[in-house]
Design a protein around this motif. Structure first.
Motif, PDB file in Angstrom:
ATOM      1  N   LEU A 224      37.607   0.667  20.218  1.00  0.00           N
ATOM      2  CA  LEU A 224      37.723  -0.759  19.973  1.00  0.00           C
ATOM      3  C   LEU A 224      37.345  -1.014  18.527  1.00  0.00           C
ATOM      4  N   VAL A 225      37.865  -2.094  18.020  1.00  0.00           N
ATOM      5  CA  VAL A 225      37.621  -2.494  16.636  1.00  0.00           C
ATOM      6  C   VAL A 225      36.922  -3.844  16.671  1.00  0.00           C
ATOM      7  N   ARG A 226      35.743  -3.908  16.024  1.00  0.00           N
ATOM      8  CA  ARG A 226      34.971  -5.153  15.956  1.00  0.00           C
ATOM      9  C   ARG A 226      34.912  -5.638  14.517  1.00  0.00           C
TER      10      ARG A 226
ATOM     11  N   ARG B  87      30.250   8.840  21.383  1.00  0.00           N
ATOM     12  CA  ARG B  87      30.827   7.644  20.776  1.00  0.00           C
ATOM     13  C   ARG B  87      30.504   7.677  19.296  1.00  0.00           C
ATOM     14  N   VAL B  88      31.517   7.420  18.488  1.00  0.00           N
ATOM     15  CA  VAL B  88      31.360   7.438  17.036  1.00  0.00           C
ATOM     16  C   VAL B  88      31.636   6.028  16.528  1.00  0.00           C
ATOM     17  N   ASP B  89      30.673   5.437  15.811  1.00  0.00           N
ATOM     18  CA  ASP B  89      30.843   4.112  15.218  1.00  0.00           C
ATOM     19  C   ASP B  89      31.046   4.279  13.723  1.00  0.00           C
ATOM     20  N   LEU B  90      32.162   3.756  13.225  1.00  0.00           N
ATOM     21  CA  LEU B  90      32.485   3.903  11.803  1.00  0.00           C
ATOM     22  C   LEU B  90      32.721   2.537  11.178  1.00  0.00           C
ATOM     23  N   LEU B  91      32.004   2.255  10.107  1.00  0.00           N
ATOM     24  CA  LEU B  91      32.219   1.031   9.349  1.00  0.00           C
ATOM     25  C   LEU B  91      33.387   1.284   8.397  1.00  0.00           C
ATOM     26  N   VAL B  92      34.417   0.464   8.486  1.00  0.00           N
ATOM     27  CA  VAL B  92      35.627   0.685   7.699  1.00  0.00           C
ATOM     28  C   VAL B  92      35.983  -0.580   6.920  1.00  0.00           C
ATOM     29  N   ASP B  93      36.183  -0.416   5.618  1.00  0.00           N
ATOM     30  CA  ASP B  93      36.692  -1.492   4.774  1.00  0.00           C
ATOM     31  C   ASP B  93      38.214  -1.415   4.877  1.00  0.00           C
ATOM     32  N   CYS B  94      38.815  -2.384   5.538  1.00  0.00           N
ATOM     33  CA  CYS B  94      40.265  -2.338   5.776  1.00  0.00           C
ATOM     34  C   CYS B  94      41.081  -2.439   4.500  1.00  0.00           C
TER      35      CYS B  94
ATOM     36  N   ASN C 215      50.988  -9.249   6.300  1.00  0.00           N
ATOM     37  CA  ASN C 215      49.811  -8.413   6.068  1.00  0.00           C
ATOM     38  C   ASN C 215      49.326  -7.843   7.397  1.00  0.00           C
ATOM     39  N   ASN C 216      48.720  -6.664   7.358  1.00  0.00           N
ATOM     40  CA  ASN C 216      48.086  -6.132   8.549  1.00  0.00           C
ATOM     41  C   ASN C 216      47.010  -7.132   8.980  1.00  0.00           C
ATOM     42  N   PRO C 217      46.897  -7.435  10.287  1.00  0.00           N
ATOM     43  CA  PRO C 217      45.901  -8.425  10.722  1.00  0.00           C
ATOM     44  C   PRO C 217      44.452  -8.064  10.338  1.00  0.00           C
ATOM     45  N   LEU C 218      44.176  -6.800  10.070  1.00  0.00           N
ATOM     46  CA  LEU C 218      42.821  -6.392   9.684  1.00  0.00           C
ATOM     47  C   LEU C 218      42.596  -6.450   8.174  1.00  0.00           C
ATOM     48  N   CYS C 219      43.657  -6.718   7.419  1.00  0.00           N
ATOM     49  CA  CYS C 219      43.565  -6.777   5.957  1.00  0.00           C
ATOM     50  C   CYS C 219      42.436  -7.687   5.501  1.00  0.00           C
ATOM     51  N   GLY C 220      41.674  -7.211   4.530  1.00  0.00           N
ATOM     52  CA  GLY C 220      40.619  -8.022   3.949  1.00  0.00           C
ATOM     53  C   GLY C 220      39.343  -8.076   4.778  1.00  0.00           C
ATOM     54  N   ARG C 221      39.304  -7.368   5.893  1.00  0.00           N
ATOM     55  CA  ARG C 221      38.121  -7.393   6.755  1.00  0.00           C
ATOM     56  C   ARG C 221      37.351  -6.087   6.654  1.00  0.00           C
ATOM     57  N   GLU C 222      36.097  -6.159   7.006  1.00  0.00           N
ATOM     58  CA  GLU C 222      35.295  -4.957   7.205  1.00  0.00           C
ATOM     59  C   GLU C 222      35.080  -4.885   8.709  1.00  0.00           C
ATOM     60  N   VAL C 223      35.441  -3.760   9.298  1.00  0.00           N
ATOM     61  CA  VAL C 223      35.387  -3.638  10.753  1.00  0.00           C
ATOM     62  C   VAL C 223      34.599  -2.401  11.160  1.00  0.00           C
ATOM     63  N   ILE C 224      34.234  -2.382  12.424  1.00  0.00           N
ATOM     64  CA  ILE C 224      33.576  -1.211  12.998  1.00  0.00           C
ATOM     65  C   ILE C 224      34.529  -0.639  14.042  1.00  0.00           C
ATOM     66  N   TYR C 225      34.947   0.615  13.830  1.00  0.00           N
ATOM     67  CA  TYR C 225      35.711   1.342  14.835  1.00  0.00           C
ATOM     68  C   TYR C 225      34.699   2.020  15.740  1.00  0.00           C
ATOM     69  N   GLN C 226      34.747   1.720  17.035  1.00  0.00           N
ATOM     70  CA  GLN C 226      33.903   2.397  18.014  1.00  0.00           C
ATOM     71  C   GLN C 226      34.823   3.308  18.809  1.00  0.00           C
ATOM     72  N   VAL C 227      34.787   4.596  18.480  1.00  0.00           N
ATOM     73  CA  VAL C 227      35.680   5.574  19.092  1.00  0.00           C
ATOM     74  C   VAL C 227      34.896   6.353  20.138  1.00  0.00           C
ATOM     75  N   THR C 228      35.402   6.387  21.369  1.00  0.00           N
ATOM     76  CA  THR C 228      34.771   7.152  22.435  1.00  0.00           C
ATOM     77  C   THR C 228      35.672   8.340  22.749  1.00  0.00           C
ATOM     78  N   ILE C 229      35.105   9.523  22.638  1.00  0.00           N
ATOM     79  CA  ILE C 229      35.869  10.756  22.863  1.00  0.00           C
ATOM     80  C   ILE C 229      35.837  11.045  24.362  1.00  0.00           C
ATOM     81  N   GLN C 230      36.993  10.919  24.995  1.00  0.00           N
ATOM     82  CA  GLN C 230      37.091  11.068  26.452  1.00  0.00           C
ATOM     83  C   GLN C 230      37.244  12.525  26.875  1.00  0.00           C
TER      84      GLN C 230
END
Length: 165
Positions: A20-22, A63-70, A128-143
Motif C-alpha cells: 500500500l502507498v500512504r 514488511r518493508v516501509d520505504l519513504l519515496v519522493d515521487c 501527471n502521475n497522481p503521486l507526482c509531487g508527493r512524498e509517500v510511504i510504500y509499505q511492501v509485505t513479502i508474501q
C-alpha cells in the motif's frame, strides 16, 4: 524463526508481494494492492527499481516501509499536462471524476489522463502521475519467496493461465 536462503529475496527468486502507498504527510492510503503481484527478482520489475533494490535480502513475511519522493520516480508536476475542456465536447463515458482517458498528442504519442474535476460546464484532465509531487510511504509485505521455475524465469513471473476450453 531464522531466514534461510530459500526464503530470502535474491536474483532468480520468485516473489509475491502486496503493498500500500500512504501519503507521508496525511497518512491517507492512496493505493492498496491486496491481491499478490508476482515477479522474478532480477528478471523483471513490477515496482520502481529504487523500491525493488530495497527488497533484496528481505525475507518472506517481512514488511518493508520505504519513504519515496515521487518527484524522483515520476519527475516534477507538469502543469502543461492539466487540460480543461467544455464538458459537452467530452464523450459521456468519461464525464466522471476518476475516469481515465487515453489522448494522443500532435506527435502521435499516447498518454493517459485522469479526470480530476468537473465544475459547472468544464471538466479537467490531468496527465501527471497522481503521486507526482508527493512524498509517500510504500509499505511492501513479502508474501512468498521461493526458487523460480525455469518457466517463471523465462516469463519473469507466473505465466498467464491457459484459457480453458
Amino acid at each position: 524463526m531464522t531466514a534461510t536462503s530459500a526464503d530470502t529475496i535474491a536474483e532468480g527468486k520468485y516473489v509475491e508481494l502486496t503493498y500500500l502507498v500512504r501519503d507521508s504527510k496525511t497518512g491517507d492510503v492512496l493505493t492498496e494492492i491486496t491481491r499478490p503481484l508476482n515477479y522474478v527478482h532480477g528478471v523483471n520489475e513490477i515496482l520502481a527499481p529504487m523500491i525493488t533494490r530495497e527488497l533484496e535480502g528481505k525475507t518472506q513475511g517481512e514488511r518493508v516501509d520505504l519513504l519515496v519522493d515521487c518527484n524522483e520516480l515520476y519527475g516534477p508536476r507538469d502543469e502543461s499536462l492539466v487540460i480543461t475542456e467544455k464538458v459537452a465536447v467530452v464523450p459521456r463515458e468519461y464525464r466522471q471524476v476518476g475516469s481515465q482517458i487515453l489522448m494522443e498528442n500532435n506527435l502521435g504519442q499516447m498518454k493517459s489522463f485522469l479526470v480530476t474535476k468537473i465544475e459547472g460546464d468544464t471538466i479537467t484532465f490531468d496527465g501527471n502521475n497522481p503521486l507526482c509531487g508527493r512524498e509517500v510511504i510504500y509499505q511492501v509485505t513479502i508474501q512468498l519467496v521461493r526458487d523460480a521455475t525455469a518457466e517463471e524465469q523465462q516469463y519473469g513471473g507466473q505465466p498467464p493461465a491457459a484459457p480453458e476450453g
